[in-house]
Design a protein around this motif. Structure first.
Motif, PDB file in Angstrom:
ATOM      1  N   ILE A   6      39.915  34.928  35.973  1.00 45.22           N
ATOM      2  CA  ILE A   6      41.302  34.585  35.672  1.00 45.22           C
ATOM      3  C   ILE A   6      41.584  33.194  36.228  1.00 45.22           C
ATOM      4  O   ILE A   6      41.454  32.969  37.427  1.00 45.22           O
ATOM      5  CB  ILE A   6      42.275  35.610  36.302  1.00 45.22           C
ATOM      6  CG1 ILE A   6      41.998  37.019  35.758  1.00 45.22           C
ATOM      7  CG2 ILE A   6      43.723  35.199  36.050  1.00 45.22           C
ATOM      8  CD1 ILE A   6      42.758  38.122  36.487  1.00 45.22           C
ATOM      9  N   GLU A   8      44.544  30.932  36.629  1.00 47.26           N
ATOM     10  CA  GLU A   8      46.004  31.081  36.545  1.00 47.26           C
ATOM     11  C   GLU A   8      46.612  30.525  37.818  1.00 47.26           C
ATOM     12  O   GLU A   8      46.154  30.834  38.909  1.00 47.26           O
ATOM     13  CB  GLU A   8      46.314  32.579  36.378  1.00 47.26           C
ATOM     14  CG  GLU A   8      47.740  32.985  36.538  1.00 47.26           C
ATOM     15  CD  GLU A   8      48.652  32.466  35.450  1.00 47.26           C
ATOM     16  OE1 GLU A   8      49.490  31.597  35.756  1.00 47.26           O
ATOM     17  OE2 GLU A   8      48.538  32.915  34.294  1.00 47.26           O
ATOM     18  N   ALA A  14      48.558  36.344  38.032  1.00 50.56           N
ATOM     19  CA  ALA A  14      47.153  36.623  38.349  1.00 50.56           C
ATOM     20  C   ALA A  14      46.995  38.049  38.872  1.00 50.56           C
ATOM     21  O   ALA A  14      46.070  38.758  38.488  1.00 50.56           O
ATOM     22  CB  ALA A  14      46.626  35.614  39.369  1.00 50.56           C
ATOM     23  N   SER A  18      45.022  41.012  36.995  1.00 51.38           N
ATOM     24  CA  SER A  18      43.945  41.615  37.769  1.00 51.38           C
ATOM     25  C   SER A  18      44.095  43.133  37.836  1.00 51.38           C
ATOM     26  O   SER A  18      43.136  43.874  37.620  1.00 51.38           O
ATOM     27  CB  SER A  18      43.938  41.013  39.179  1.00 51.38           C
ATOM     28  OG  SER A  18      42.894  41.555  39.920  1.00 51.38           O
ATOM     29  N   HIS A  31      39.402  35.288  40.545  1.00 51.15           N
ATOM     30  CA  HIS A  31      40.554  34.435  40.273  1.00 51.15           C
ATOM     31  C   HIS A  31      40.385  33.099  40.984  1.00 51.15           C
ATOM     32  O   HIS A  31      40.012  33.053  42.145  1.00 51.15           O
ATOM     33  CB  HIS A  31      41.852  35.106  40.753  1.00 51.15           C
ATOM     34  CG  HIS A  31      43.027  34.175  40.722  1.00 51.15           C
ATOM     35  ND1 HIS A  31      43.615  33.698  41.870  1.00 51.15           N
ATOM     36  CD2 HIS A  31      43.698  33.613  39.694  1.00 51.15           C
ATOM     37  CE1 HIS A  31      44.615  32.889  41.536  1.00 51.15           C
ATOM     38  NE2 HIS A  31      44.688  32.825  40.225  1.00 51.15           N
TER      39      HIS A  31
END
Length: 134
Positions: A6, A8, A14, A18, A31
């Protein structure tokens, strides 16, 4: 287990992505909004798919401010990462944006925020994963 990266800059988004991906999709999730890290993870094959925020407000790469479109272009232009599926995620869901963003970036998919239908979100990601069963 498939890994979704991710990219973001909004931590709430995020976290939401998630949670949906791990709980509903059974995915492993990473992330970062650090562009060099995104490219390193992609090149190392540590992600099966990237969820890319279009408007990253703080992302810089090689001294230049970059957005999700530019990062996707970088990934798609390298032979090592060209086949890695990238889905753009954006709140800028105006008429024509989807086609424009996909054409500009070379991304494989487009999802508009906020994510309302969690199952559809997971299905859109699953559909683009390599070797995924229908």
């Amino acid at each position: 287990m498939k890994t979704v990266l991710i990219v973001e800059d909004d931590l709430i988004n995020a976290r939401v992505f998630s949670k949906i991906l791990t709980k509903r999709g059974g995915f492993n999730v990473k992330h970062t909004e650090n562009v060099a890290e995104v490219i390193q993870i992609a090149e190392a094959g540590e992600a099966d798919l990237i969820l890319m925020d279009v408007s990253l407000s703080r992302s810089v790469y090689q001294g230049q401010s970059v957005d999700g479109i530019k990062i996707t272009q970088i990934l798609k232009s390298h032979p090592k990462t060209a086949n890695l599926p990238v889905i753009l995620v954006t709140a800028h869901a105006m008429e024509g944006d989807r086609e424009n963003f996909l054409k500009q970036s070379g991304a494989d998919g487009y999802i508009s925020k906020p994510i309302v239908d969690h199952q559809e979100f997971v299905e859109q990601i699953t559909a683009l994963l390599p070797n995924s069963m229908p």
